[in-house]
Design an enzyme around this catalytic site. Sequence first.
Site, PDB file in Angstrom:
ATOM      1  N   ASN A   1       0.859  -1.180   0.000  1.00 48.48           N
ATOM      2  CA  ASN A   1       0.000   0.000   0.000  1.00 48.48           C
ATOM      3  C   ASN A   1       0.890   1.223   0.000  1.00 48.48           C
ATOM      4  O   ASN A   1       1.704   1.415   0.906  1.00 48.48           O
ATOM      5  CB  ASN A   1      -0.903  -0.002   1.242  1.00 48.48           C
ATOM      6  CG  ASN A   1      -1.741   1.254   1.352  1.00 48.48           C
ATOM      7  OD1 ASN A   1      -2.090   1.866   0.350  1.00 48.48           O
ATOM      8  ND2 ASN A   1      -2.070   1.645   2.572  1.00 48.48           N
TER       9      ASN A   1
ATOM     10  N   TYR B   1     -10.799  10.922   4.708  1.00 43.93           N
ATOM     11  CA  TYR B   1     -11.618  10.198   3.744  1.00 43.93           C
ATOM     12  C   TYR B   1     -11.450   8.683   3.762  1.00 43.93           C
ATOM     13  O   TYR B   1     -12.426   7.949   3.835  1.00 43.93           O
ATOM     14  CB  TYR B   1     -11.305  10.723   2.339  1.00 43.93           C
ATOM     15  CG  TYR B   1     -11.994   9.968   1.218  1.00 43.93           C
ATOM     16  CD1 TYR B   1     -13.340  10.190   0.928  1.00 43.93           C
ATOM     17  CD2 TYR B   1     -11.308   9.040   0.447  1.00 43.93           C
ATOM     18  CE1 TYR B   1     -13.978   9.502  -0.097  1.00 43.93           C
ATOM     19  CE2 TYR B   1     -11.934   8.350  -0.587  1.00 43.93           C
ATOM     20  CZ  TYR B   1     -13.267   8.579  -0.855  1.00 43.93           C
ATOM     21  OH  TYR B   1     -13.889   7.899  -1.857  1.00 43.93           O
TER      22      TYR B   1
END
Length: 502
Positions: free
Chosen positions: A101, A257
Amino acid sequence: MCGIAGIVSSKEVNQELYEALTVLQHRGQDAAGIVTCEGDRFHLRKDSGLVRDVFHTRHMVNLRGTMGIAHVRYPTAGCISSAEAQPLYVNSPYGITLAHNGNLTNAETLKKELFVQDQRHLNTDSDSEVLLNVFAHELHELGKLRIGVDDVFQAVTSVHARCRGAYSVVAMITGFGVLAFRDPHGIRPLVYGERKTGLGTDYMFASESVALDVLGFAKVRDLEPGEAIFIEKKGILHARQCAAATALSPCIFEFVYFARPDSIIDNISVYKARRRMGDKLADKIRRLRPDHDIDVVIPIPDTSRTSALQLANQLGVKYREGFIKNRYIGRTFIMPGQQLRKKSVRQKLNAIGLEFKGRNVLLVDDSIVRGTTSEQIILMAREAGANKVYFASAAPPVRYPNVYGIDMPAAEELVAHGLTEAEIERELGCDWLIYQDLEDLIAAVQHGNPDIRRFDTSCFNGEYITGDVSQTYLDHLSNHRNDNAKAVRDGAGTAIGLHISG
């Protein structure tokens, strides 16, 4: 942005890795993959699509073994194809699989080094394959038939010396164990937990703590920046700091977010951080317009609900659900291609006219990136009968590309780039636009962990914490990863895929 997980257990891990991916699905909808290890063999299943579509019973029964790693992906670098689904694999040395990631900022330089110096072949455009091959090469250079834990940590140290950018990683060395490590700035999240059983202790790594919660693992802690943790297949844990210089600088957009509100990242509750964002927005509205005429606060589901509710409470204004979400449509921000984003907004949201008709409405969203969703939602509010439409963002204007794993590569695709807030207001078509101030956003998040001195806020202020991002690099990134470039590669990738399968 992607989601990663890894488990070393006393029982089969296939089902738990699947469940971990479903919990992390919000971090990537493009592809999913699981690899497990049974003895000295690994079993891999990965493909494009949602977790529920990639894995069926016939796949799960073949994913045998008591340790494994998993990944959900959305495309930032590279193209959208099953070839770039993770985990990725190299057979030499030892058989290594890896899930990543983040994004390497020196991937192009490393590609050349891997080909010219290390004589390793790369088969995709993925920077994750670059990272895997750097790690594999560093292990191979040790020249050992069998390696030990110290050798693994030495290889991670070499990775830190060569790689730049953001990377949280889980990797598996076939027949040996599962490794997790985090870049020296800790930009992307990575946490580990444990679960006591009658047979010993099971261990789990994940991008977010919520995945540990769901599977019954107790969170131990976040990995430190630059740290590596290796779990042998027999359940023995080893941890070591592998970077010479570290400075925890987590990405603040995780709290705005990406992360689920029930996650805790670097000892900060995402839910509480978003509540404080609502407090800060309310303070700004009172400061700018103490005599505001807002009748109702309506969130853009789902991420902004926490901030919107807190804002409404602070202002003493009604809070209402004005949009109903179709939960079978993905998150529009991480959908590839502007046309697909535009098409999906009205499929995704439908307005409840009774909550808008004749009212001055304050819509609240977590952020405004390309502006596509915001513009259409404002229009929907007007069509539903709103008298005035105000729009508040829990984040500051997104003006700069993100180079650390979020799909904001091209500045010209960001609605706020080069515009004043008044100009953005006109572009979106709202009656009043309120952005969070950057210092207020930092304060809202930092309150949860005052020990964190700096966050990655590069998409708001253009300050890149790794110190290696030049305008030349940003121009190259934009040309390679803007929507038009992706569309061209997607078409080419599709044609290649048909050729191979035919």
